[in-house]
Design a protein around this motif. Sequence first.
Motif, PDB file in Angstrom:
ATOM      1  N   ARG A 131     -32.485  65.730  47.404  1.00  0.00           N
ATOM      2  CA  ARG A 131     -33.626  66.394  46.787  1.00  0.00           C
ATOM      3  C   ARG A 131     -34.674  66.621  47.867  1.00  0.00           C
ATOM      4  O   ARG A 131     -35.056  65.693  48.577  1.00  0.00           O
ATOM      5  CB  ARG A 131     -34.189  65.538  45.662  1.00  0.00           C
ATOM      6  CG  ARG A 131     -33.266  65.501  44.471  1.00  0.00           C
ATOM      7  CD  ARG A 131     -33.788  64.524  43.414  1.00  0.00           C
ATOM      8  NE  ARG A 131     -32.875  64.426  42.301  1.00  0.00           N
ATOM      9  CZ  ARG A 131     -31.768  63.693  42.294  1.00  0.00           C
ATOM     10  NH1 ARG A 131     -31.434  63.013  43.354  1.00  0.00           N
ATOM     11  NH2 ARG A 131     -30.992  63.647  41.236  1.00  0.00           N
ATOM     12  N   SER A 132     -35.133  67.855  47.957  1.00  0.00           N
ATOM     13  CA  SER A 132     -36.142  68.189  48.943  1.00  0.00           C
ATOM     14  C   SER A 132     -37.034  69.290  48.381  1.00  0.00           C
ATOM     15  O   SER A 132     -36.534  70.310  47.907  1.00  0.00           O
ATOM     16  CB  SER A 132     -35.479  68.664  50.233  1.00  0.00           C
ATOM     17  OG  SER A 132     -36.431  69.101  51.157  1.00  0.00           O
ATOM     18  N   GLU A 133     -38.320  69.060  48.426  1.00  0.00           N
ATOM     19  CA  GLU A 133     -39.297  70.040  47.970  1.00  0.00           C
ATOM     20  C   GLU A 133     -39.013  70.528  46.541  1.00  0.00           C
ATOM     21  O   GLU A 133     -39.098  71.717  46.240  1.00  0.00           O
ATOM     22  CB  GLU A 133     -39.354  71.222  48.935  1.00  0.00           C
ATOM     23  CG  GLU A 133     -39.768  70.835  50.341  1.00  0.00           C
ATOM     24  CD  GLU A 133     -39.703  72.000  51.308  1.00  0.00           C
ATOM     25  OE1 GLU A 133     -39.482  73.143  50.874  1.00  0.00           O
ATOM     26  OE2 GLU A 133     -39.876  71.749  52.506  1.00  0.00           O
ATOM     27  N   GLY A 134     -38.626  69.620  45.678  1.00  0.00           N
ATOM     28  CA  GLY A 134     -38.380  69.966  44.289  1.00  0.00           C
ATOM     29  C   GLY A 134     -37.026  70.616  44.024  1.00  0.00           C
ATOM     30  O   GLY A 134     -36.720  70.950  42.895  1.00  0.00           O
TER      31      GLY A 134
END
Length: 174
Positions: free
Chosen positions: A113-116
Amino acid sequence: MKITRNTPEQLILADTPWLIGIMLVFFILSFAGAGLGMLSQGGDLIWPGLIFTLAGGGMGALAFCLFVRRVQVILDRSGGSIVIRRQSVFGYSQAEHRLADLSHAEVESTTSRSEGRTRTLYRPVLVLDGGMRAGRHPVVAAYTNGRGPQRLADAINAWLPAAPATVDSGGQSA
């Protein structure tokens, strides 16, 4: 990774990252060439040229060493073996397993998960249910997106021998 041979006797999977290797060589040559060009002019360009050559060329060389790896998986029915060969700048390794210990191939996944955003990546693994090295053995170290890992797992499972048919040795009937 792609299938290079698929016969009843052998299934060979290979991954040679030519594109990444060629791109990194061009990266190294462009930074080293530009830095050497600055160095040859002398004067105020000596330090920037040296930094450009060592830092740019060095980062490219480091990336080449880390990311360019050749992998070959050979499933050999006549020899009853699985051979996994890995080769990089740092050396060569080979692992052998008995084909009889191979249960099936699966696709392993990891989610980040990255930046939503959620991203799922995959890699094919061999599942050995017998022998000294029973467990899950990744075919490649890196995870990737796309259908490639599932395609490889499906090809391995389709190539594996089917369960032997049972023969009724009872009385004959006409």
